[in-house]
Design an enzyme around this catalytic site. Structure first.
Site, mmCIF file in Angstrom:
data_model
loop_
_atom_site.group_PDB
_atom_site.id
_atom_site.type_symbol
_atom_site.label_atom_id
_atom_site.label_comp_id
_atom_site.label_asym_id
_atom_site.label_seq_id
_atom_site.Cartn_x
_atom_site.Cartn_y
_atom_site.Cartn_z
ATOM 1 N N ASP A 138 0.859 -1.193 0.000
ATOM 2 C CA ASP A 138 0.000 0.000 0.000
ATOM 3 C C ASP A 138 0.892 1.238 0.000
ATOM 4 O O ASP A 138 2.120 1.124 -0.047
ATOM 5 C CB ASP A 138 -0.969 -0.019 1.191
ATOM 6 C CG ASP A 138 -2.300 0.632 0.820
ATOM 7 O OD1 ASP A 138 -2.281 1.814 0.424
ATOM 8 O OD2 ASP A 138 -3.340 -0.037 0.899
ATOM 9 N N HIS A 209 -2.780 3.109 -4.770
ATOM 10 C CA HIS A 209 -2.190 2.677 -3.494
ATOM 11 C C HIS A 209 -0.739 2.226 -3.692
ATOM 12 O O HIS A 209 -0.311 1.209 -3.149
ATOM 13 C CB HIS A 209 -3.023 1.549 -2.867
ATOM 14 C CG HIS A 209 -4.309 2.045 -2.266
ATOM 15 N ND1 HIS A 209 -4.366 2.687 -1.059
ATOM 16 C CD2 HIS A 209 -5.582 1.999 -2.726
ATOM 17 C CE1 HIS A 209 -5.636 3.010 -0.789
ATOM 18 N NE2 HIS A 209 -6.393 2.615 -1.792
ATOM 19 N N GLU A 276 -9.600 2.470 -5.516
ATOM 20 C CA GLU A 276 -9.272 3.860 -5.195
ATOM 21 C C GLU A 276 -8.060 4.382 -5.974
ATOM 22 O O GLU A 276 -7.156 4.972 -5.397
ATOM 23 C CB GLU A 276 -9.019 3.991 -3.676
ATOM 24 C CG GLU A 276 -10.238 3.621 -2.860
ATOM 25 C CD GLU A 276 -9.995 3.650 -1.360
ATOM 26 O OE1 GLU A 276 -10.881 4.104 -0.633
ATOM 27 O OE2 GLU A 276 -8.929 3.192 -0.900
HETATM 28 C C1 ACM Z 1 -10.907 -0.672 0.140
HETATM 29 O O1 ACM Z 1 -11.458 -0.632 1.237
HETATM 30 N N1 ACM Z 1 -10.247 0.372 -0.335
HETATM 31 C C2 ACM Z 1 -10.960 -1.862 -0.683
#
Ligand code: ACM
Length: 507
Positions: A138, A209, A276
């Site tokens: 991440d 991410h 995201e």
């Molecule tokens: C997530 O909670 N961004 C998959």
């Protein structure tokens, strides 16, 4: 042992046959495929203890049930007495509702030591859960050794400091934080899990991410739009704008990463994230814009879809299946890809109706980083309140799919723990338990409509038997009366949302 056996998760059929007695050394186990995958029949009688499993996993789940029947001390690491456990005579017939019964641990935001991960494998096994999803990368950390790209862990596996909680006052833990698993560590986790019939699903998150990866190799980022060498590994929470550049070189780099991942993780499913992905840098990057035109994919969503489809084909050619967060639906879903539905039920319903397999894990229901009560003493309260009862009333198959052929595409369900505010094993335990026990029952047992579920009965089984098992396992769960003083985090700010209407009715 006295009283009626209080099993969690609840079995399909349990028939006490009267009386009880010590179980001897021999448990006769055999496989009868007619019972079906993961199913078992356990018989305890005066003259024998027998477990018939539909497969080896079924035998293993039958053993977990026998352990529950043997009293809470059966969950300690060594017996307290030489006396054999006394077990009620009975027959249990059981089979899981879902094939995928998972827990995700985010080991990127806060690293969890290998030994703690192995312990969680044991904890999953005790609850008949069979998937451990490891969120390995991440913005705030890269946690898996990739031999061809050593900087991913040299640079990406640690950060100089860490934001404490959310919002105001702005607080920082000034200690560097980090850690990563070697490939052999992960092989050990995979093998340990396999012995317990648990599959480990690795997640390498792309194209979003990715700030830790970009910190390690700035050429992975959109260097024609921003200074990708500057930001380093993210120290604060939230979603980073530093996403991967949509170039052939970056795709090849990640093929190298996945080549090593496939050598370590033999399971069918490989998670590529896909959630995201902030598109700002792609909008500003001439390279990304030229790529959109060259590929004829229309816009930034199309570009993301192109990347996902690439890895879908790449994994399929190697006998694997891609799974990703429900944003992979944006711009068109790759054929054969499975979807992990986290935003309400919407993406999961659309994916199932389009013929894709779905794992339901809506954040409005089963995100275990979310706070578990309204009490002021909850440590670093985040998200919506999901009480133990809320999780017990979670239904993975929404009404729109229920009773239709599409329901079969809901291959399972998963609870997810993001680790922004869980900095160690005790904090992980507190967020996960007791709610994972309720989740295990939802994932395994075929329960009635959420409104008709007997939470009182579940809570009674928790109090009469299961909390004592969790104590024996040394799980630092949230007590039913609220946190112990040492489980609180006074002064560290949280961020709570208003409770949504129960989402099950909205799907
Ligand atoms: C997530 O909670 N961004 C998959």
């Amino acid at each position: 042992m006295t009283g009626e056996p209080n099993l969690i998760p609840a079995p399909r059929r349990l028939e006490p046959t009267g009386g009880s007695g010590p179980i001897g050394d021999t448990v006769v186990c055999r496989v009868d495929p007619l019972l079906g995958p993961e199913a078992y029949r356990l018989t305890v009688a005066a003259d024998r203890v027998e477990i018939v499993g539909g497969d080896d996993a079924g035998v293993f789940w039958g053993r977990q049930t026998l352990r529950q029947l043997s009293g809470p001390d059966a969950f300690r690491r060594a017996p307290l007495s030489r006396e054999p456990a006394v077990v009620p005579y009975l027959t249990v017939e059981d089979a899981p509702r879902f094939a995928w019964r998972g827990l995700m641990l985010d080991v990127a935001r806060h690293f969890l030591a290998k030994d703690d991960v192995l312990r969680y494998v044991d904890v999953l096994a005790a609850h008949k859960l069979n998937v451990l999803h490891l969120h390995l990368t991440d913005d705030q950390g890269w946690r898996v050794e990739i031999k061809r790209y050593p900087r991913l862990t040299e640079v990406g596996a640690w950060r100089p400091r860490t934001r404490l909680g959310w919002g105001e006052p702005e607080l920082w833990d000034e200690r560097p934080h980090g850690g990563f698993y070697t490939q052999d560590d992960l092989r050990e986790i995979v093998a340990y899990a396999a012995e317990r019939h648990i599959r480990v699903v690795p997640e390498i998150d792309l194209p979003g991410h990715s700030q830790a990866a970009v910190a390690a190799y700035p050429e992975l980022g959109n260097a024609d739009a921003v200074d990708t060498g500057a930001p380093g590994v993210k120290t604060d929470w939230g979603i980073s704008p530093h996403v991967l550049a949509p170039t052939d070189a970056v795709v090849e780099f990640y093929e190298g990463v996945f080549t090593e991942i496939l050598e370590v993780f033999p399971g069918r499913f490989v998670h590529i994230g896909g959630d995201e992905c902030v598109k700002d840098q792609w909008r500003e990057s001439p390279t990304a814009q030229a790529r959109i035109a060259e590929l004829g994919v229309g816009d930034e969503d199309g570009l993301q879809s192109w990347m996902i489809r690439h890895f879908d084909r790449w994994l399929a050619a190697r006998g694997r299946r891609l799974i990703g967060w429900d944003e992979i639906l944006q711009g068109g879903l790759a054929p054969g890809a499975a979807v992990m539905c986290w935003r309400w039920y919407t993406g999961g319903v659309a994916a199932a109706e389009a013929g894709h397999d779905v794992v339901m894990c809506p954040q409005q229901e089963v995100y275990l980083d979310h706070v578990q009560s309204e009490d002021a003493g909850e440590p670093v309260p985040f998200g919506w309140v999901h009480t133990l009862e809320d999780v017990y009333r979670f239904e993975p198959v929404p009404p729109r799919l229920s009773g239709t052929p599409h329901a079969a595409h809901v291959i399972g369900t998963q609870a997810n723990l993001w680790s922004e505010v869980t900095e160690n094993r005790a904090r992980v335990d507190y967020q996960v338990f007791p709610r994972l026990a309720a989740f295990a029952e939802v994932a395994w047992s075929t329960l009635p409509h959420p409104d008709k579920r007997d939470f009182g009965d579940f809570d009674r089984r928790m109090h009469e038997a299961h909390y004592a098992r969790l104590d024996a396992l040394d799980i630092a769960y949230r007590p039913p009366t609220g946190p112990h003083p040492w489980q609180q985090r006074p002064g560290i700010p949280g961020r709570m949302h208003h409770k949504p209407r129960r989402t099950w009715y909205m799907a």
